[in-house]
Enzyme design. Structure first.
Site, PDB file in Angstrom:
ATOM      1  N   HIS A  64       0.890  -1.361   0.010  1.00 31.68           N
ATOM      2  CA  HIS A  64       0.226  -0.079  -0.155  1.00 31.68           C
ATOM      3  C   HIS A  64       0.953   1.155   0.228  1.00 31.68           C
ATOM      4  O   HIS A  64       1.424   1.523   0.618  1.00 31.68           O
ATOM      5  CB  HIS A  64      -0.915  -0.005   1.299  1.00 31.68           C
ATOM      6  N   CYS A  65       0.940   2.008  -0.980  1.00 33.21           N
ATOM      7  CA  CYS A  65       1.869   3.368  -1.209  1.00 33.21           C
ATOM      8  C   CYS A  65       1.065   4.355  -0.646  1.00 33.21           C
ATOM      9  O   CYS A  65      -0.089   4.816  -1.308  1.00 33.21           O
ATOM     10  CB  CYS A  65       2.109   3.341  -2.741  1.00 33.21           C
TER      11      CYS A  65
END
Length: 418
Positions: free
Chosen positions: A271-272
């Site tokens: 998850h960026c």
């Protein structure tokens, strides 16, 4: 004075541009942002009486402020503004202008700013909460750097129209690739007909039964429905499929559940926080393209700015030695922004190097973290990548699989189900 109760929203009564439905389901108006605020009244009353505040008084007050902070919109009523969007818009120009006053202030600000961003990242990452702070910081940094490049560098005649068009095209392509990346990472939907990963197992795990492998060494995945698998007692170790008790879906191999987004993603990488989205099977290629386009545009822009403020210096050494740059504030501001962009570029370059190494070894960031936790992988490439040895097929075969794998069918947006 008797407090005015908010009107309930009628079924056929549309919202005007300044109205909205608050968190309690009542119809309200942006002009009434300071009206009927029992939480603020109670907090101020306790403060004036020198009484201790309640444990949840601050959180309730923040929730009220966040719900009432809105801007009028033409359709659908007033839009809510996320509080995490505001700090970058307010603090970044202030910090950069302070850093441009003196080189000592520049050292302090440009050292403190990354530390504060990393501290906020670890705080939000530990709480597993979604925030628009990093996306707002990234987008506003791009817009503000481009604004300074046009007003302080191009309008002074230091660069030509060709260089401006190059930077503009690079910025436009970066934003277009970012929009493509944020569309969908490849969600595992409940209504989908047995979604599966296009990546197969080529080397079985040590604890797997060779009888469950095919003639070419690939583990055959059972594509039956979730109810059939539960009824037959199929285990995760035998098929590679797993059951997510949160999303209530049967996950194919290499899929994972994101605790921040609250949904399962095909071939979940990570998850960026900088794009406020997951990186998975459907957007991993566009994510790498976004990083590459940003790096090329940033390096070209930094080179043009340094050639403008330090014309007599080499572009590589001008970033560390540029005499007389603080004699004029506009030149000092451009030099400070070049240093800020260089710091961001180094971080993006490190992220891109890790991603390229992971793809070369056919491993995701999530699988690397699990391998380190379970001590089933080994670190290679100076610690940039963790080789799990499960999906490794060779450099060219790994890249061919990454670039040519089948993308999942277009599904509803995450906002439609969350």
């Amino acid at each position: 004075m008797k407090k005015r109760a908010n009107r309930e929203l009628g079924p056929d009564e549309p919202l005007c541009c300044c109205e909205y439905v608050d968190r309690l389901g009542n119809r309200s108006h942006v002009a009434a942002c300071c009206c009927d605020c029992e939480d603020l009244d109670e907090a101020c009353d306790r403060w004036l009486k020198k009484e201790p505040q309640k444990t949840d008084s601050l959180s309730r007050l923040v929730a009220v402020v966040a719900d009432r902070l809105r801007v009028p919109w033409f359709w659908g009523g007033a839009w809510r503004i996320d509080l995490s969007v505001l700090p970058p818009l307010l603090l970044l120009p202030v910090f950069l202008h302070i850093a441009a006053l003196h080189f000592l202030l520049g050292i302090v600000v440009l050292t403190t700013l990354p530390v504060l961003v990393l501290w906020y990242y670890y705080v939000t990452h530990r709480k597993k909460g979604r925030t628009l702070f990093f996306l707002s910081l990234a987008l506003f940094s791009l817009g503000y750097m481009y604004y300074l490049f046009v007003t302080e560098v191009f309008l002074r005649g230091d660069v030509g129209l060709t260089q401006l068009c190059t930077v503009t095209i690079g910025l436009a392509l970066t934003l277009a690739s970012l929009v493509r990346t944020k569309r969908e990472p490849g969600y595992v939907w409940l209504h989908s007909a047995s979604p599966h990963s296009t990546v197969t197992y080529h080397n079985p795990r040590p604890d797997r039964d060779p009888a469950h492998t095919g003639h070419d060494g690939a583990i055959m995945a059972n594509r039956g429905s979730a109810s059939e698998k539960l009824g037959q007692g199929v285990e995760q170790r035998e098929t590679g499929w797993s059951w997510c008790s949160v999303c209530m879906v049967d996950r194919p191999p290499r899929a994972g559940h994101c605790r921040i987004c609250g949904i399962c993603v095909l071939r979940l990488d990570h998850h960026c926080v900088w794009i406020n989205n997951c990186v998975g099977q459907a957007n991993h290629c566009s994510f790498l393209l976004t990083l590459i386009l940003f790096l090329l545009t940033s390096l070209h822009g930094i080179s043009l700015v340094l050639s403008s403020v330090c014309p007599d210096q080499n572009r590589l050494t001008a970033l560390f030695y540029c005499p007389g740059v603080y004699n004029r504030f506009s030149s000092a501001l451009c030099f400070t922004c070049a240093w800020y962009c260089s710091t961001v570029t180094v971080g993006v370059l490190h992220l891109l190097a890790m991603q390229l190494c992971n793809v070369s070894y056919n491993v995701t960031e999530r699988e690397a973290r699990l391998a380190l936790k379970e001590k089933t992988g080994r670190s290679t490439c100076c610690g940039l990548v963790v080789d799990t040895g499960i999906y490794l097929r060779g450099f060219w075969a790994n890249w061919a699989e990454f670039l040519t794998r089948e993308l999942p069918a277009r599904s509803p947006k995450l906002t439609d189900v969350v």
